[in-house]
Design a protein around this motif. Structure first.
Motif, PDB file in Angstrom:
ATOM      1  N   THR A 244       0.823  -1.202   0.000  1.00  0.00           N
ATOM      2  CA  THR A 244       0.000   0.000   0.000  1.00  0.00           C
ATOM      3  C   THR A 244       0.859   1.255   0.000  1.00  0.00           C
ATOM      4  OG1 THR A 244      -1.696  -1.208   1.227  1.00  0.00           O
ATOM      5  CG2 THR A 244      -1.912   1.165   1.133  1.00  0.00           C
ATOM      6  N   LEU A 245       1.963   1.243   0.751  1.00  0.00           N
ATOM      7  CA  LEU A 245       2.883   2.378   0.724  1.00  0.00           C
ATOM      8  C   LEU A 245       3.469   2.575  -0.667  1.00  0.00           C
ATOM      9  CD1 LEU A 245       4.867   2.040   4.090  1.00  0.00           C
ATOM     10  CD2 LEU A 245       3.399   3.949   3.393  1.00  0.00           C
ATOM     11  N   SER A 246       3.805   1.485  -1.310  1.00  0.00           N
ATOM     12  CA  SER A 246       4.319   1.568  -2.674  1.00  0.00           C
ATOM     13  C   SER A 246       3.257   2.128  -3.608  1.00  0.00           C
ATOM     14  CB  SER A 246       4.759   0.178  -3.150  1.00  0.00           C
ATOM     15  OG  SER A 246       5.187   0.211  -4.494  1.00  0.00           O
ATOM     16  N   GLY A 247       2.002   1.690  -3.422  1.00  0.00           N
ATOM     17  CA  GLY A 247       0.916   2.227  -4.225  1.00  0.00           C
ATOM     18  C   GLY A 247       0.684   3.695  -3.967  1.00  0.00           C
ATOM     19  N   ALA A 248       0.812   4.118  -2.700  1.00  0.00           N
ATOM     20  CA  ALA A 248       0.650   5.529  -2.359  1.00  0.00           C
ATOM     21  C   ALA A 248       1.731   6.378  -3.019  1.00  0.00           C
ATOM     22  CB  ALA A 248       0.695   5.701  -0.844  1.00  0.00           C
ATOM     23  N   ALA A 249       2.972   5.891  -2.975  1.00  0.00           N
ATOM     24  CA  ALA A 249       4.073   6.623  -3.612  1.00  0.00           C
ATOM     25  C   ALA A 249       3.854   6.719  -5.115  1.00  0.00           C
ATOM     26  CB  ALA A 249       5.399   5.925  -3.304  1.00  0.00           C
ATOM     27  N   ALA A 250       3.406   5.624  -5.713  1.00  0.00           N
ATOM     28  CA  ALA A 250       3.138   5.633  -7.154  1.00  0.00           C
ATOM     29  C   ALA A 250       2.008   6.592  -7.489  1.00  0.00           C
ATOM     30  CB  ALA A 250       2.792   4.219  -7.629  1.00  0.00           C
ATOM     31  N   SER A 251       0.988   6.662  -6.627  1.00  0.00           N
ATOM     32  CA  SER A 251      -0.149   7.561  -6.874  1.00  0.00           C
ATOM     33  C   SER A 251       0.278   9.020  -6.805  1.00  0.00           C
ATOM     34  CB  SER A 251      -1.260   7.295  -5.857  1.00  0.00           C
ATOM     35  OG  SER A 251      -1.771   5.988  -5.999  1.00  0.00           O
ATOM     36  N   VAL A 252       1.094   9.352  -5.801  1.00  0.00           N
ATOM     37  CA  VAL A 252       1.578  10.728  -5.683  1.00  0.00           C
ATOM     38  C   VAL A 252       2.493  11.073  -6.852  1.00  0.00           C
ATOM     39  CG1 VAL A 252       2.966  12.298  -4.276  1.00  0.00           C
ATOM     40  CG2 VAL A 252       1.341  10.747  -3.174  1.00  0.00           C
ATOM     41  N   ALA A 253       3.314  10.112  -7.280  1.00  0.00           N
ATOM     42  CA  ALA A 253       4.216  10.354  -8.409  1.00  0.00           C
ATOM     43  C   ALA A 253       3.438  10.656  -9.679  1.00  0.00           C
ATOM     44  CB  ALA A 253       5.119   9.142  -8.620  1.00  0.00           C
ATOM     45  N   VAL A 254       2.299   9.990  -9.856  1.00  0.00           N
ATOM     46  CA  VAL A 254       1.464  10.225 -11.029  1.00  0.00           C
ATOM     47  C   VAL A 254       1.025  11.682 -11.096  1.00  0.00           C
ATOM     48  CG1 VAL A 254      -0.840   9.766 -11.984  1.00  0.00           C
ATOM     49  CG2 VAL A 254       0.650   7.870 -11.366  1.00  0.00           C
ATOM     50  N   GLY A 255       0.800  12.294  -9.927  1.00  0.00           N
ATOM     51  CA  GLY A 255       0.368  13.685  -9.887  1.00  0.00           C
ATOM     52  C   GLY A 255       1.397  14.654 -10.452  1.00  0.00           C
ATOM     53  N   HIS A 256       2.641  14.209 -10.596  1.00  0.00           N
ATOM     54  CA  HIS A 256       3.699  15.091 -11.089  1.00  0.00           C
ATOM     55  C   HIS A 256       4.266  14.610 -12.422  1.00  0.00           C
ATOM     56  CE1 HIS A 256       3.826  17.315  -7.255  1.00  0.00           C
ATOM     57  NE2 HIS A 256       3.609  16.143  -6.693  1.00  0.00           N
TER      58      HIS A 256
END
Length: 475
Positions: free
Chosen positions: A314-326
């Motif tokens: 889930t942490l990896s998914g959260a990091a990937a989700s935030v990265a998508v925003g940029h």
């Protein structure tokens, strides 16, 4: 003096004479929604729910949990999605988010104090109300911020949700493995966390008006006022109001159908919605029954690292989700190909989970599955939001959730509740992998077509009606 959460009030300085956050601000609502999402998902008991229900606390069998308890929330969500969808925008989002918080608190109370199959089924039914109310949570942010912040706000909100789930899973793992804390105590911590989320929901700013119903309601109100002036008696006034209310309902339904037709007339938007619906279906099937697969793979140590794996993925998914925003990418050209290619990774992970008897390989595949899915659903969400006008968010997101839940209910009925099949848990995951393989093939082919179609020199100066996102929907 009031602080403007946005940091930009047009020509006015940030420190302006406001007692409430500036309506143009995006930081304030986003922060509150992130806090709500974090606390509502910070549930340490979640990775150990199967063990809690089948252990000494509730004494349910694995068969009862698989075929009688878990399917309840799937079928209930299907029934509840439409009424929740219809009232979400009319109530202006916030009341439905508060309802979601209330149902989360109630469901965890029932899980803790209830006993027997029927109590567990009731808890999961109430939990399904919270699931249905997700449409309000994910639509709310787009009703109070400007379109230019959609991508960043979507990534932060989804990242907060994933971070909350990860913290809950990691906390549960540490308390069980190192602290020797009982699963019942994890349930109590989960109850406290969702209670904080409920309290936070009351502080969310209320959108100024209903977006979808605003125009129709205004027309109905004007007409009603005109008729009131012409009415000569109380009886005729009641009769006129009844007629006008009926016309208003029909006008609202007609507008709903016309908006559906307009929203899904864009091929690009339609395919994004297809992935959002089918991806949701497959994701909830896999996450809903993964603990049972792990019990099968390692029956004598089923909960040893469930929380840790859930937390890391889930942490990896959260990091990937935030990265998508940029990320900067021409999504209208490459988006479908990205969805198809990365869905292929999900397919491979699920097939390997079906074939392996090694718990560590299964854990690794689940990590890959969840990380990739969270990244892709974030892309879908902000791309759909950018293509729509504000009054259509709840409509489209609600329909996507409904279609995904219909597919999930069909899968559950066939794979879980069909007595003649009696599929093993590994056979079930083979079906889930095949489901994602079909999605991957569809979007890969569609993505290749889109790239080739857009890159043709002869079409460089022609409008791409079928491959570009529908900018006219913002009007």
């Amino acid at each position: 003096m009031g602080f403007c959460w946005s940091g930009e009030c047009g020509i006015r300085p940030c420190w302006a004479g406001h007692y409430m956050p500036c309506r143009a601000g995006w930081v304030g609502p986003t922060v509150l929604l992130c806090i709500y999402g974090f606390c509502s998902m910070m549930r340490p008991i979640e990775p150990f729910m199967t063990e809690f229900l089948t252990g000494t606390y509730k004494n349910l069998t694995t068969e009862q949990v698989t075929r009688q308890v878990y399917p309840v929330w799937t079928y209930s969500t299907l029934v509840l999605l439409i009424p929740v969808l219809l009232v979400t925008d009319y109530l202006r989002y916030k009341p439905v988010i508060i309802l979601q918080g209330l149902t989360l608190v109630t469901s965890f109370l029932l899980v803790l104090v209830g006993s027997g199959v029927h109590s567990a089924q009731l808890a999961f039914f109430i939990y399904s109300i919270a699931m249905a109310a997700d449409v309000a949570y994910f639509s709310y942010i787009y009703s109070v911020i400007q379109p230019s912040y959609y991508q960043r706000a979507t990534s932060y909100v989804r990242g907060a949700i994933l971070l909350g789930y990860a913290v809950g899973a990691l906390l549960g793992q540490l308390l069980v493995s190192l602290g020797g804390v009982s699963l019942y105590c994890l349930g109590v911590v989960s109850l406290i966390s969702v209670s904080v989320a409920l309290i936070t929901s009351f502080f969310l700013p209320m959108p100024e008006s209903s977006l979808f119903y605003k125009e129709t309601y205004s027309e109905q109100k004007i007409n009603s006022n005109e008729d009131t002036k012409d009415s000569e008696s109380q009886d005729s006034l009641i009769w006129v109001r009844t007629i006008k209310t009926t016309k208003y309902v029909w006008r609202m339904l007609r507008r709903l159908l016309l908006d559906c037709k307009k929203c899904y007339s864009s091929t690009a938007l339609l395919f994004l919605c297809i992935w959002a619906a089918t991806g949701r279906c497959g994701f909830y099937q896999v996450t809903g029954y993964i603990q049972i697969l792990w019990v099968y793979v390692q029956p004598h140590n089923s909960t040893a690292y469930n929380g840790g794996v859930d937390a890391i993925s889930t942490l990896s998914g959260a990091a990937a989700s935030v990265a998508v925003g940029h990320m900067t990418l021409e999504w209208s050209v490459w988006g479908e190909l990205v969805l198809g290619g990365f869905t292929f990774l999900i397919t491979g992970a699920l097939f390997l989970m079906d074939l392996t008897h090694n718990i560590w390989i299964s854990y690794t595949c689940y990590f890959l599955f969840k990380t990739v899915y969270m990244q892709l659903i974030t892309i879908c969400t902000f791309q759909i939001a950018k293509a729509l006008s504000r009054e259509r968010y709840a409509l489209v997101f609600g329909i996507n959730s409904f279609v995904g839940t219909v597919l999930q209910s069909v899968l559950t009925a066939i794979v879980i509740n069909t007595k003649s099949l009696q599929l093993t848990i590994t056979s079930q995951f083979f079906i889930y992998a095949s489901f994602f393989a079909a999605i991957s093939l569809l979007f890969t082919l569609r993505g290749v077509y889109t790239v080739v179609h857009v890159s043709r020199p002869a079409r460089e100066h022609q409008p791409e009606k079928t491959t570009s996102l529908p900018e006219d929907l913002h009007q």
